[in-house]
Design an enzyme around this catalytic site. Structure first.
Site, PDB file in Angstrom:
ATOM      1  N   GLY A   1       0.833  -1.208   0.000  1.00 46.79           N
ATOM      2  CA  GLY A   1       0.000   0.000   0.000  1.00 46.79           C
ATOM      3  C   GLY A   1       0.861   1.249   0.000  1.00 46.79           C
ATOM      4  O   GLY A   1       1.065   1.868   1.059  1.00 46.79           O
ATOM      5  N   TYR A   2       1.404   1.590  -1.159  1.00 42.80           N
ATOM      6  CA  TYR A   2       2.182   2.821  -1.293  1.00 42.80           C
ATOM      7  C   TYR A   2       1.342   3.869  -2.049  1.00 42.80           C
ATOM      8  O   TYR A   2       1.014   4.919  -1.527  1.00 42.80           O
ATOM      9  CB  TYR A   2       3.463   2.568  -2.098  1.00 42.80           C
ATOM     10  N   SER A   3       0.996   3.548  -3.332  1.00 42.20           N
ATOM     11  CA  SER A   3       0.361   4.545  -4.210  1.00 42.20           C
ATOM     12  C   SER A   3      -1.032   4.934  -3.723  1.00 42.20           C
ATOM     13  O   SER A   3      -1.757   4.111  -3.142  1.00 42.20           O
ATOM     14  CB  SER A   3       0.235   3.986  -5.626  1.00 42.20           C
TER      15      SER A   3
ATOM     16  N   GLU B   1      12.623  -3.397  -4.920  1.00 41.76           N
ATOM     17  CA  GLU B   1      11.500  -3.572  -5.853  1.00 41.76           C
ATOM     18  C   GLU B   1      11.975  -3.362  -7.282  1.00 41.76           C
ATOM     19  O   GLU B   1      11.631  -4.114  -8.181  1.00 41.76           O
ATOM     20  CB  GLU B   1      10.378  -2.595  -5.501  1.00 41.76           C
TER      21      GLU B   1
HETATM   22  C1  LIG Z   1       0.610  -3.185 -12.978  1.00 44.02           C
HETATM   23  C2  LIG Z   1       0.860  -2.218 -11.852  1.00 44.02           C
HETATM   24  C3  LIG Z   1       0.949  -2.714 -10.560  1.00 44.02           C
HETATM   25  C4  LIG Z   1       1.141  -1.815  -9.498  1.00 44.02           C
HETATM   26  N1  LIG Z   1       1.165  -2.336  -8.225  1.00 44.02           N
HETATM   27  C5  LIG Z   1       1.288  -1.484  -7.180  1.00 44.02           C
HETATM   28  C6  LIG Z   1       1.224  -1.967  -5.845  1.00 44.02           C
HETATM   29  O1  LIG Z   1       1.084  -3.191  -5.606  1.00 44.02           O
HETATM   30  N2  LIG Z   1       1.301  -1.087  -4.836  1.00 44.02           N
HETATM   31  C7  LIG Z   1       1.460   0.260  -5.037  1.00 44.02           C
HETATM   32  O2  LIG Z   1       1.551   0.995  -4.066  1.00 44.02           O
HETATM   33  N3  LIG Z   1       1.505   0.767  -6.296  1.00 44.02           N
HETATM   34  C8  LIG Z   1       1.411  -0.080  -7.362  1.00 44.02           C
HETATM   35  N4  LIG Z   1       1.449   0.421  -8.641  1.00 44.02           N
HETATM   36  C9  LIG Z   1       1.467   1.881  -8.829  1.00 44.02           C
HETATM   37  C10 LIG Z   1       2.750   2.433  -9.399  1.00 44.02           C
HETATM   38  O3  LIG Z   1       3.776   2.436  -8.467  1.00 44.02           O
HETATM   39  C11 LIG Z   1       2.411   3.851  -9.896  1.00 44.02           C
HETATM   40  O4  LIG Z   1       1.493   3.689 -10.976  1.00 44.02           O
HETATM   41  C12 LIG Z   1       3.620   4.607 -10.348  1.00 44.02           C
HETATM   42  O5  LIG Z   1       4.428   4.949  -9.251  1.00 44.02           O
HETATM   43  C13 LIG Z   1       3.251   5.893 -11.137  1.00 44.02           C
HETATM   44  O6  LIG Z   1       2.356   6.664 -10.418  1.00 44.02           O
HETATM   45  P1  LIG Z   1       0.977   7.186 -11.070  1.00 44.02           P
HETATM   46  O7  LIG Z   1       0.295   6.004 -11.680  1.00 44.02           O
HETATM   47  O8  LIG Z   1       0.252   7.938 -10.013  1.00 44.02           O
HETATM   48  O9  LIG Z   1       1.410   8.132 -12.252  1.00 44.02           O
HETATM   49  P2  LIG Z   1       1.830   9.705 -12.139  1.00 44.02           P
HETATM   50  O10 LIG Z   1       2.754   9.877 -10.981  1.00 44.02           O
HETATM   51  O11 LIG Z   1       0.580  10.517 -12.151  1.00 44.02           O
HETATM   52  O12 LIG Z   1       2.647   9.914 -13.484  1.00 44.02           O
HETATM   53  C14 LIG Z   1       2.009  10.071 -14.744  1.00 44.02           C
HETATM   54  C15 LIG Z   1       3.092  10.240 -15.804  1.00 44.02           C
HETATM   55  O13 LIG Z   1       3.878  11.423 -15.537  1.00 44.02           O
HETATM   56  C16 LIG Z   1       5.260  11.089 -15.449  1.00 44.02           C
HETATM   57  N5  LIG Z   1       5.896  11.869 -14.379  1.00 44.02           N
HETATM   58  C17 LIG Z   1       5.399  12.126 -13.160  1.00 44.02           C
HETATM   59  N6  LIG Z   1       6.263  12.870 -12.440  1.00 44.02           N
HETATM   60  C18 LIG Z   1       7.352  13.085 -13.218  1.00 44.02           C
HETATM   61  C19 LIG Z   1       8.590  13.774 -13.039  1.00 44.02           C
HETATM   62  N7  LIG Z   1       8.889  14.372 -11.875  1.00 44.02           N
HETATM   63  N8  LIG Z   1       9.486  13.785 -14.066  1.00 44.02           N
HETATM   64  C20 LIG Z   1       9.205  13.156 -15.238  1.00 44.02           C
HETATM   65  N9  LIG Z   1       8.025  12.491 -15.475  1.00 44.02           N
HETATM   66  C21 LIG Z   1       7.121  12.466 -14.473  1.00 44.02           C
HETATM   67  C22 LIG Z   1       5.307   9.610 -15.094  1.00 44.02           C
HETATM   68  O14 LIG Z   1       6.487   9.013 -15.540  1.00 44.02           O
HETATM   69  C23 LIG Z   1       4.082   9.083 -15.847  1.00 44.02           C
HETATM   70  O15 LIG Z   1       4.431   8.824 -17.177  1.00 44.02           O
HETATM   71  C24 LIG Z   1       1.270  -0.430  -9.727  1.00 44.02           C
HETATM   72  C25 LIG Z   1       1.191   0.060 -11.040  1.00 44.02           C
HETATM   73  C26 LIG Z   1       0.992  -0.821 -12.093  1.00 44.02           C
HETATM   74  C27 LIG Z   1       0.893  -0.263 -13.482  1.00 44.02           C
END
Ligand SMILES: Cc1cc2nc3c(=O)[nH]c(=O)nc-3n(C[C@H](O)[C@H](O)[C@H](O)COP(=O)(O)OP(=O)(O)OC[C@H]3O[C@@H](n4cnc5c(N)ncnc54)[C@H](O)[C@@H]3O)c2cc1C
Length: 404
Positions: free
Chosen positions: A129-131, A249
């Site tokens: 539970g991070y995101s 991770e």
């Molecule tokens: C299949 C899958 C499984 C997952 N499982 C887990 C899980 O078990 N637990 C959990 O906690 N999370 C999980 N996640 C979440 C994952 O860690 C996040 O999706 C990821 O960290 C990106 O965050 P976001 O989706 O909020 O995108 P955002 O942070 O909103 O980013 C959107 C876009 O903007 C870009 N971006 C954002 N900030 C910057 C910056 N500073 N510089 C350049 N580009 C930027 C990103 O690269 C991306 O392309 C999972 C995701 C997927 C797809």
């Protein structure tokens, strides 16, 4: 550099291969074949986890004192190669590769004694539970709130939500980040907590991914009471634990062994497939060039993987090498699944995710062996996002490696 194997290493490799082949039951092997994400079918995967545990191989990277097999880096590498070659399903990394090392590095003696054996045996299924809806790349912005409560402040009450939580629908435990302080820098008010998923007030709602599979979820917390004994590290110091865990991770975000197996499969397919004139696909110069280019890139990733392992052996954690590994390996992973769709041509179009469900008896359109190709292609797009997106990994490399 001499990269040939010694006699002992060959004996070890044969022993691993024989064990895996002898113990992979048809249902477990099928789960590996049909897997299109990080998580294979639940029942078969955990059955396989317990078989490997009985053999002492459930956590190849763990130190002997916590129940690891005590292998050196070459043995671990050979194991991962043989594992991929047999087509065994991946074990869930959330326990043995993520929260396990975090507990070893930052947990109390009581937490180590309680949780580590249960991770190893497969008794506990973990989720992360991070995101949150407003905190992904900008993880420090997380808002899920934990407030101290109870007669002597021995509990936390949690309110908020976590999203994209892989395996939350199967997990009995979660490791999570909660906000315990709103003053100062956002990073300094975060706490790392371990909790039980059947605690009253927790609900799990499914989210289906691009390939049609149910891998992740949104998790809601409403007045969820958890004991503070589940806290890892000090209150408000969870960012330290979270960053430590994230390095692992990223290191495991891609298993290189399965990529080599997938590339070999494409090669076999390209030799077997004929067009209407009887020409093999491998004879197509453009296709052969793309295959060879990916082979070279994958070999470079394999060597980066060795460097990451050497870093872990030297420093105890992978450091920025894990960002490099994550970025390059997932790019190659996506390119491989794209080439696989090109290899099966028109048969990639009729995507049939329902055929990959346990017990499905639908006739696939195309070859049974190619049923996972489109699902993998679609779901592999997520590899550039999970574990921290590749853009974020480039930011980390710019800062920590290039000093920008
Ligand atoms: C299949 C899958 C499984 C997952 N499982 C887990 C899980 O078990 N637990 C959990 O906690 N999370 C999980 N996640 C979440 C994952 O860690 C996040 O999706 C990821 O960290 C990106 O965050 P976001 O989706 O909020 O995108 P955002 O942070 O909103 O980013 C959107 C876009 O903007 C870009 N971006 C954002 N900030 C910057 C910056 N500073 N510089 C350049 N580009 C930027 C990103 O690269 C991306 O392309 C999972 C995701 C997927 C797809």
């Amino acid at each position: 550099m001499d990269i040939s194997l010694s006699d002992e290493q060959r004996v070890f490799q044969a022993e691993v291969r024989d064990f895996l082949n002898d113990n992979l039951t048809p249902d477990i092997k099928e789960a590996g074949r049909l897997c299109t994400t990080i998580m294979a079918e639940h029942e078969a995967t955990w059955k396989w986890h317990r078989i490997l545990h009985r053999q002492g191989w459930a956590a190849p990277n763990w130190p002997v004192e916590y129940g690891g097999p005590g292998w050196d880096a070459v043995q671990r590498y050979l194991y991962s190669l043989e594992y991929a070659r047999t087509g065994a399903p991946p074990l869930s990394p959330l326990g043995f590769a993520m929260v396990g090392p975090a507990i070893m590095g930052h947990g109390s003696a009581a937490q180590k004694a309680f949780y580590l054996p249960r991770i190893l045996s497969g008794e506990d299924v973990w989720c992360q539970g991070y995101s949150e809806p407003g905190a992904g790349s900008d993880l420090a912005n997380l808002q899920c709130r934990a407030v101290a409560d109870g007669p002597d402040g021995s509990d936390y009450i949690i309110n908020g939500s976590k999203i994209w939580t892989s395996d939350a629908h199967h997990a009995n435990r979660m490791f999570c980040l909660v906000r315990t302080n709103t003053d100062g820098k956002p990073q300094t008010g975060i706490t790392f907590l371990l909790l039980e998923m059947d605690t009253p007030g927790i609900t799990v709602e499914p989210i289906h991914i691009l390939g049609g599979d149910h891998e992740f979820n949104q998790v809601f917390f409403q007045d969820v009471r958890v004991p503070q004994s589940g806290r890892v590290g000090a209150e408000n110091d969870g960012w330290t634990v979270a960053k430590y865990l994230l390095e692992f991770e990223r290191g495991v975000a891609v298993g290189v062994g399965p990529l080599r197996t997938r590339l070999d499969e494409i090669c076999g397919l390209a030799q077997a497939r004929r067009d209407s004139d009887g020409n093999a696909l491998i004879g197509d110069a453009g296709f052969a060039r793309a295959l060879a280019a990916l082979d070279v890139e994958l070999t470079a990733v394999e060597y980066t993987g060795h460097r990451t392992m050497a870093e872990i052996a030297k420093r105890g954690s992978p450091g920025p090498a894990s960002s490099m590994m994550k970025t390059r390996a997932t790019e190659v992973q996506m390119a491989i699944s794209e080439l696989a769709t090109q290899a099966i041509a028109y048969y990639a179009a009729p995507h049939q995710p329902e055929e990959r469900l346990p017990g499905a008896n639908l006739e696939p359109i195309g070859q049974r062996d190619e049923m996972s190709v489109t699902g993998r292609y679609l779901n592999d797009r997520a590899a550039a996002i999970y574990g921290g997106s590749n853009e974020i990994q480039r930011n980390i490399m710019a800062k920590l490696v290039l000093g920008m």
